[in-house]
Design an enzyme around this catalytic site. Structure first.
Site, PDB file in Angstrom:
ATOM      1  CG  HIS A   1     -69.551 -12.388  27.251  1.00 13.66           C
ATOM      2  ND1 HIS A   1     -68.570 -12.085  28.161  1.00 13.66           N
ATOM      3  CD2 HIS A   1     -70.074 -11.207  26.849  1.00 13.66           C
ATOM      4  CE1 HIS A   1     -68.510 -10.774  28.315  1.00 13.66           C
ATOM      5  NE2 HIS A   1     -69.412 -10.212  27.525  1.00 13.66           N
TER       6      HIS A   1
ATOM      7  CD  GLU B   1     -72.214 -15.533  29.336  1.00 11.74           C
ATOM      8  OE1 GLU B   1     -71.239 -16.227  28.992  1.00 11.74           O
ATOM      9  OE2 GLU B   1     -72.129 -14.565  30.110  1.00 11.74           O
TER      10      GLU B   1
END
Ligand SMILES: [Zn+2]
Length: 1159
Positions: free
Chosen positions: A958, A1043
């Site tokens: 992500h 992330e």
């Protein structure tokens, strides 16, 4: 010195003796000998006055004498106290308060107020003391109210308005009373608000200290909504404004800043209520504050005035409506079925004619009365909020169940995606030619109807296109030989990661190309770039220059020779097979040319002092000088015929009708300033953050300001050093095809465009946010692109995958399957990468089949393009020729879904798929029709769990918009339990530390990775994400979300730099290296040994686990947001977080881990 000390001791003992006498008198419960008491206290006072430094003990004794009725004695005691409490820097005041001194003073106040008239001197002394004590006593307000002291003070003020000497200490005490919200309401009822206005008006410099205190008290009182309303009803808003102007004009040497600030604070608190804002506007407040602030701007010391004024003006700025007919996406996609409770049903079930752009919530409709049960102990309240209610506390949900929940009969069909696991796997007959394993046709599940409905496209709203920026003047001679070539060669050197760029000897033409780059690295293309010469733009002018433009030929650097996975021709081929809802026919130049990472560093942009304030002032000028505003629409998707309005040479031209583009409207507000509106995700009415659009028709050297006015998040990395990305076609042609970080005066703040409650989850009174940046253009007749982050389209992915095939060697097993088709008719690729078995021998085949699986996915969120760049790094590494890469392939079987949401990417969505939903919230119960990619990816994992081959690691890539660095979220029962205070037995907490190993390794080898930002807490709001579902349902202990920052790093080698594709790709490669290290740990049979090794890696000391819910940036003084409850006296309110979860930062010492392990 010694002598002094002795004297001191003598004096102290004398004091104690006298106090003893006093206590004795007091002990008789009734004062018989007032004269004695008076004498004793006078002596003590004399001693203390002559001997400044005395022990604090007398304080308490002295007050115990308070039940005397003799005024002189009381006064003596008060003088003593006053002397004692003046020295010692508040320590004594603290002791005094803790011994109940405040209560005694209130008693004295009350008992003596009954005498008529009360002794003025006594009242003066009492209030002076109370004022001193008040600020140190947290319960001061409550004590005052309960003892009945409020009215005593108020009456004194009323009776002594002309008596400045007594008035000052009374007002000082009143100021402290008023900080308690319940007191404020009660004081307001007693007319204290009116009283304060009597003191502060009209303008006079006569007694400024009195004025200052009265203003402070007034400011505190006006925090109560009832009082604010009272002030409005009393007509005081114009009074305050007039007073402010008087002071502004007369305080030429700025000696009375605090008074001016006090007046603004009162205005600020009054304008917290709707009625107050109305009164402010009616009194011409905007113009008064705007003009006075403009005059204050040059004097830096007046900043607090400018900041408070700007806060008031922002609050009172009338809410505008977004310049749109509807906030629903400009494109609609007909779903195969629309679940009644889903977001799409809600979106399109509004009765026709409902205006969803603004609703009745265009202004705060707050209840304008105070709640009577305002809490007294706000500090205590706040303590409770530190425990976050999003943490999963249900122990049943915290225990992974390894039950796939579906019958194997249903899952058996997925066997076809795992031929490498099959018992009769055989090497391809002739390995030397490395025939690829035959890719599968898409899965045709009988029960799952995935074919797209052809009719839907016709129903979609597709505006036709027009007026593409022509490149007629772009035709230029080829770049002058040497310099460009040198530059390109230099660039080429810098592109490579540590990863080897494999040279496939078997592919002759590739070798030629490598040479070719040194000779001539250009190719010719047609302009403008349209698919296969399809002329889609025929409306509007067809002037002669357009004719010339159509046929223009560009000489551009051939990026196919410079980038191993890029090829413009392949790209165009891929675009032809990509299905978009608006049926885009254009290709954006950056995606076509490709991006070569710049060789220079791109540090975080330093925030210019006061930049946000000056932007807000420019916004306010729109209201003050409406005639200066052009309001000229220059691009509009909602006009069916032509998105580009006209071309008179006075405006920039905009376009974003290409893959991943999402500009909806552009409005020229001033000559060089544009408001831009982003399109909502398809089948939705919000999710705007990602942007990608094209600009042309610019003037060289002029600074343009761009405002994206419908952003939704309450804060952004654009406030912390992040710049936008720009790609110049002229630069590309000159040999520099690349995205560069661009923009000055960047900031992100709440604006005055009302956000309908329909799009704000029912919350009323919300606003949008503006991202503003300024930039100038270097080239005439350029075509430039702006993006939120490095674009990575679905067609780019297909191009990369097709080029990856070329990297295959006989030793590499690479299979590309189509997992399924998306709603929009795009295929979702599934990759299998491992090493070919060494031979067909049983042993080799067995080793091959039994390799642990690693399951990776990315780009479920279309706006997180960085995730795709990390995935590219992973894929390139996996297909590499380095020894590390081959060991990795020999160690594992990789199953990769590189793009979980192709439709979202294609159509320029930020968050959702065509179903108008966040696919990463569908993992618990994905619908095969509406969420096919999630449904089938989850099925693959369920299949694996069924055959006892659940992956060793699952990781979903992500991007994170609000934090720096790269980090991971994982799932741990123990760490969740620690954060939540739920009671759990030791058996609940048996969990080994395996989940920490991979992130720990990454933090050691990947410079962008930060262990401190990782979290292993299971949140309720994330229970339907890939990470939590794969952990809980599939039983994968190492299940992660990785992330990557959109901005940059604040630690490690890249500290202070913005992140680029090189760093992102490196991250993807390092992820692979980390897996190899993990292999060495998990390969060990002895479980205890493994734990020891892992704990070695993890480190037993000083390794805190952090649970960071939200951005963790230091706040700066400029408020991004401004809330009606802003009640910070000195500094302006800092980062308000709006509806987002508040910052939670809890640290748990890591020694706990080992305690639990011992259990
Ligand atoms: Zn995401």
């Amino acid at each position: 010195k010694n002598i002094n000390h002795m004297i001191g001791e003598c004096v102290n003992s004398r004091v104690l003796m006298l106090l003893g006498q006093l206590e004795k008198i007091n002990g008789e419960a009734m004062v018989r000998d007032a004269e004695t008491a008076r004498q004793v206290t006078a002596k003590i006072l004399h001693l203390i006055q002559t001997q400044g430094e005395s022990a604090h003990t007398p304080t308490c004794h002295a007050t115990s004498y308070s039940n005397t009725r003799d005024v002189q004695t009381i006064l003596n005691i008060l003088y003593i106290l006053s002397e004692l409490l003046t020295v010692g820097k508040g320590r004594r005041v603290g002791v005094f308060v803790s011994k109940g001194g405040t209560g005694i003073l209130f008693q004295i106040l009350l008992s003596n107020s009954k005498e008529l008239p009360p002794s003025e001197e006594l009242m003066l002394q009492l209030h002076s003391l109370l004022a001193k004590v008040g600020s140190k006593d947290r319960k001061f307000g409550v004590k005052a109210r309960l003892s009945g002291a409020l009215n005593v003070t108020v009456n004194l003020v009323k009776q002594n308005l002309q008596n400045a000497k007594l008035l000052l200490p009374c007002l000082q005490v009143l100021r402290v009373y008023s900080t308690n919200s319940v007191n404020a309401i009660s004081l307001g009822k007693n007319g204290v608000v009116e009283l304060m206005f009597k003191i502060i008006a009209p303008y006079s410099k006569k007694n400024t200290s009195l004025l200052k205190v009265a203003l402070d008290a007034l400011g505190a009182l006006l925090k109560s909504k009832t009082n604010a309303r009272r002030a409005v009803d009393g007509g005081h808003v114009p009074v305050l404004l007039a007073l402010y102007l008087d002071w502004h004009r007369n305080d030429t040497r700025h000696r009375h800043m605090l008074i001016r600030k006090g007046l603004l604070v009162s205005l600020r608190n009054i304008t917290n209520i709707k009625l107050g804002r109305k009164a402010f506007l009616e009194a011409d407040g905007m113009r008064i504050l705007y003009n006075s602030s403009t005059e204050c701007l040059p004097v830096r010391t007046l900043d607090p005035l400018v900041n408070t004024s700007s806060l008031i003006m922002r609050k009172c700025f009338p809410k505008n409506r977004l310049p749109l007919p509807t906030i629903k996406s400009a494109f609609q996609y007909q779903l195969p079925h629309v679940p009644a409770a889903g977001p799409v049903a809600q979106l399109y079930s509004q009765p026709p004619g409902v205006d969803d752009v603004v609703d009745e919530s265009d202004d705060n409709d707050e209840t304008e009365a105070d709640t009577e049960n305002d809490t007294e102990n706000e500090e205590d309240e706040k303590d409770h909020h530190t425990s976050n209610d999003d943490i999963e506390t249900d122990l049943n949900k915290l225990h992974p169940k390894k039950n796939p929940g579906r019958p194997f009969e249903e899952l058996r069909v997925y066997e076809r995606f795992f031929s490498e696991l099959s018992e009769d796997f055989q090497l391809p007959p002739s390995t030397s030619t490395s025939t690829p394993p035959a890719p599968l046709t898409p899965l045709q599940l009988d029960t799952i109807h995935l074919s797209k409905d052809q009719n839907t496209k016709d129903e979609a709203h597709i505006p036709s296109t027009d007026g593409h920026a022509t490149l007629s003047t772009l035709t230029r001679p080829p770049p002058q030989g040497q310099t460009i070539e040198q530059e390109l060669a230099h660039v080429l050197e810098c592109v490579s990661l540590d990863v080897d760029v494999p040279l496939n000897a078997e592919e002759g033409n590739k070798g030629v190309r490598q040479e070719g780059c040194e000779v001539s690295a250009t190719r010719q293309i047609q302009s403008p770039l349209l698919l296969g010469g399809i002329a889609t733009r025929h409306c509007g002018s067809e002037g002669p220059e357009d004719e010339a433009g159509e046929g223009a030929v560009l000489e551009v650097p051939d990026t196919a020779l410079l980038l191993p996975l890029h090829d413009p021709d392949v790209y165009v081929e891929m675009v032809k097979g990509t299905h978009s809802v608006p049926q885009y026919a254009e290709v954006a130049y950056p995606d076509y040319f490709g991006h070569i990472t710049p060789t220079f560093r791109e540090p975080h942009q330093e925030r210019v002092y006061g930049v946000q304030r000056s932007k807000i002032f420019q916004d306010i000028e729109r209201l003050i000088h409406p005639n200066d505003i052009l309001d000229k629409v220059v691009y509009d998707l909602d006009i069916p015929s032509c998105p580009v309005i006209e071309d008179d040479g006075e405006s920039l031209k905009f376009n974003s009708q290409f893959e991943s583009g999402n500009l909806r409207k552009a409005i020229q507000v001033r000559k060089y300033e544009y408001d831009l509106v982003l399109n909502s995700d398809i089948n939705s009415n919000h999710y705007h953050q990602w942007f990608y659009f094209e600009v042309s028709g610019m003037r060289v050297g002029t600074t343009y300001r761009f405002n994206i006015i419908n952003c939704e998040k309450s804060n952004s990395q654009f406030n912390y050093g992040m710049q936008v990305l720009m790609y110049s076609v002229q630069e590309a042609i000159s040999g520099r095809p690349r995205w560069v970080r661009t923009g000055t005066d960047i900031c992100y703040y709440k604006n005055h465009f009302a956000r309908s409650s329909i799009a704000a989850g029912g919350q009323k009174g919300k606003s949008y946010y503006t991202l503003t940046f300024s930039t100038s253009f270097r080239h005439k007749d350029d075509v430039c692109y702006f993006a939120y982050h490095y674009p990575y389209t679905y067609s780019t992915l297909k191009m990369h995958l097709s080029k990856l095939e070329a990297l295959r060697t006989p030793q590499i097993y690479l299979r590309q399957d189509v997992l399924c088709e998306t709603l929009g008719g795009n295929s979702c690729p599934l990759l299998t990468i491992t090493a070919m078995p060494e031979s067909n021998s049983n042993d080799h085949i067995c080793q091959f089949r039994n390799r642990p699986l690693i399951f990776l996915s990315a780009r479920v969120h279309p706006g997180e393009t960085n995730a795709s760049w990390v995935m590219k790094g992973t894929l390139e590494f996996l297909m590499g020729t380095s020894p590390l890469a081959s060991s990795l392939r020999e160690a594992y079987i990789f199953k990769i879904v590189p793009m979980l949401n192709p439709d979202g990417v294609v159509n320029g969505n930020h968050r959702c798929s065509l179903s108008g939903e966040d696919l990463n919230r569908q993992w618990q119960n994905p619908n095969p029709e509406l969420h096919p990619t999630i449904y089938h990816t989850k099925s693959l994992l369920q299949y694996l769990a069924h055959i006892q081959r659940a992956p060793l690691v699952f990781c979903d890539y992500h991007g994170h918009s609000r934090k720096k660095n790269v980090f991971m979220y994982g799932c741990s029962v123990k760490e969740t339990v620690w954060q939540s205070n739920i009671s759990a037995t030791s058996s609940d907490l048996q969990e080994d530390l395996g989940y920490r190993a991979l992130p720990k390794i990454l933090s050691q080898i990947a410079p962008a990775f930060s262990m401190a930002s990782c979290s292993f807490v299971v949140e309720r709001s994330k229970e339907s994400t890939a990470r939590v579902v794969v952990w809980r349902e599939i039983g994968v202990q190492r299940s992660y979300t990785m992330e990557s920052t959109l901005c940059g790093c604040d630690q490690g080698k890249y500290k202070g730099l913005q992140i680029g594709t090189r760093e992102l790709e490196e991250m993807g490669a390092q992820f692979c290296v980390a897996l190899l290290r993990l292999k060495r740990l998990t390969g060990l049979r002895n479980h205890q040994h493994l734990l020891d090794l892992e704990s070695d890696i993890i480190g037993s000391h000083s390794c805190p686990t952090t649970y960071v819910m939200d951005e963790d940036e230091p706040s700066f003084l400029e408020a991004i947001d401004y809330s009606a409850e802003s009640n910070d006296e000195d500094a302006e309110p800092e980062n308000e977080h709006g509806s987002e979860p508040s910052v939670i930062l809890l640290k748990v010492c890591y020694s706990h881990v080992f305690r639990f392990r011992l259990i």
